[in-house]
Write an enzyme that holds these catalytic residues in place. Structure first.
Site, PDB file in Angstrom:
ATOM      1  N   LEU A  33      12.306   4.708  12.509  1.00  0.00           N
ATOM      2  CA  LEU A  33      13.188   5.879  12.382  1.00  0.00           C
ATOM      3  C   LEU A  33      14.312   5.656  11.370  1.00  0.00           C
ATOM      4  CD1 LEU A  33      13.342   7.208  16.082  1.00  0.00           C
ATOM      5  CD2 LEU A  33      11.788   7.879  14.242  1.00  0.00           C
ATOM      6  N   TYR A 142       8.455  -0.059  -7.113  1.00  0.00           N
ATOM      7  CA  TYR A 142       7.721   0.596  -6.026  1.00  0.00           C
ATOM      8  C   TYR A 142       6.210   0.410  -6.229  1.00  0.00           C
ATOM      9  CZ  TYR A 142       5.346   4.268  -3.488  1.00  0.00           C
ATOM     10  OH  TYR A 142       4.460   4.944  -2.705  1.00  0.00           O
ATOM     11  N   LYS A 146       3.389  -1.993  -4.065  1.00  0.00           N
ATOM     12  CA  LYS A 146       2.147  -1.482  -3.484  1.00  0.00           C
ATOM     13  C   LYS A 146       0.930  -2.193  -4.076  1.00  0.00           C
ATOM     14  CE  LYS A 146       3.479   1.778  -0.650  1.00  0.00           C
ATOM     15  NZ  LYS A 146       2.899   2.426   0.510  1.00  0.00           N
TER      16      LYS A 146
END
Ligand code: UFG
Length: 331
Positions: A33, A142, A146
């Site tokens: 969260l 980023y 990945k």
């Protein structure tokens, strides 16, 4: 059989959980969260709040849910511009997080994972549409984080037999058509939600980042795909692994490109609002054009995207933004 969805309270994760629940699948969700929203998670899914890098916590989740045989992993940071300023945050959360997760999966014997990769792993493409076999040379941390995840997965498959499907998404846009879940990032940096926030009156104007790219109208060209279509591709990918197929990667996109100006025009048409705009400097890390060749997913997985029209995609997003101008705070 149950599916563990990591990051199931995020934008794409919550749409996938919704889709899975809709099909009667047993779903367990883990989300820290930090960027996700508890209200986005379908109430029929079992929810745990925690970090995927917290190994004792993850061991407990697997122990309490022995039916889990596959993992869908969305839990990652995904902002290109932020990654340029804070690369270590991305390598820590995305790449190290993946290592910690694979260690626990190997320990508990869960050996199937479908995870979110990205078009950003290709960097500046040598050709468009981009094929899965094209060179992967990211131009931002980023994309690099990945790509490292993909490479780690390959070696983990070889050493531990953990089978994976890397799904390289292009630009995701749209919301559940009934408007009950949608995109809510804080801060928001993505083009379509910003355009629609201006249309909804919660933001004054749109800045267009650069109009001197090597594209027909000078603005960046992107390939937009709806989160329900992505969700369906994840479900097909889990089935594919369950059928015993080998690890591989698929592009997920519509194979059609829209410039930033074309998105603005379509959004003006859908919303009927003027959407004031100003020109701003280029944003570092943005390639000119990203368009997917997605025939492999269509052929091998049998993927059939339903939202093949940009106006339809924008309509679904507008339904969410018009009814939730403050995102999940309005639920
Ligand atoms: N843009 C603007 N103004 C804004 C916001 C965005 O002009 O206020 C432009 C960007 O410069 C870019 C385009 O709109 O040209 C799309 O930008 P987004 O931030 O919406 O999306 P990105 O293409 O940067 O990134 C998205 C995902 C990444 C993924 C990438 C791959 O967020 O995770 O698509 O295509 F890697």
């Amino acid at each position: 059989m149950a599916i563990l969805v990591l990051g199931g309270a995020g934008y794409i994760g919550s749409h996938t959980v919704d889709r899975l629940v809709d099909r009667g699948v047993d779903v367990v969700v883990v989300d820290s969260l930090v960027t996700g929203h508890r209200a986005a998670v379908n109430s029929k899914a079992k929810f745990y709040q925690g970090d995927i890098a917290d190994q004792p916590f993850m061991r407990d989740v697997f122990k309490e849910n022995p039916a889990i045989d596959a993992v869908i992993h969305f839990a990652a940071f995904s902002l290109v511009a932020e990654s340029m300023k804070k690369p270590l945050k991305y390598f820590d959360n995305n790449t190290s997080g993946m290592i910690k997760l694979l260690e626990v999966m190997n320990e508990v014997g869960v050996k199937k994972i479908v995870f979110s990769s990205t078009a950003a792993t290709y960097g500046i493409p040598e050709q468009v549409p981009i094929k899965e076999s094209d060179p992967q040379q990211p131009i931002n941390p980023y994309g690099e984080s990945k790509l490292m995840m993909e490479k780690i997965m390959r070696w983990s498959d070889q050493a531990y037999g953990i089978k994976f499907i890397a799904l390289r998404y292009f630009n995701v846009a749209g919301a559940k058509p009934d408007g009950s879940i949608g995109e809510d990032h804080n801060p928001e940096t993505h083009l379509l939600p910003i355009v629609l926030q201006v249309a909804a009156g919660t933001r004054e104007k749109l800045q267009i980042f650069g109009d001197d790219y090597d594209t027909p109208d000078g603005t960046n060209v992107r390939d937009y795909v709806h989160p329900f279509d992505l969700a369906d591709a994840h479900i097909l990918a889990v089935d594919y692994l369950r059928q015993g197929h080998d690890s591989t990667a698929f592009n997920l996109g519509s194979s059609t490109g829209f410039s930033n100006m074309e998105i603005l025009k379509a959004a003006r048409e859908v919303t009927g609002k003027p959407i004031p705009t100003e020109l701003a400097p280029r944003r570092p890390g943005d390639p000119d054009t990203l368009i997917a060749a997605s025939d492999k997913a269509r052929k091998v997985l049998g993927w059939k995207p339903q939202f093949d029209d940009i106006h339809k995609i924008i309509e679904t997003a507008w339904k969410w933004h018009a009814t939730h101008p403050n995102g999940y705070q309005d639920r």
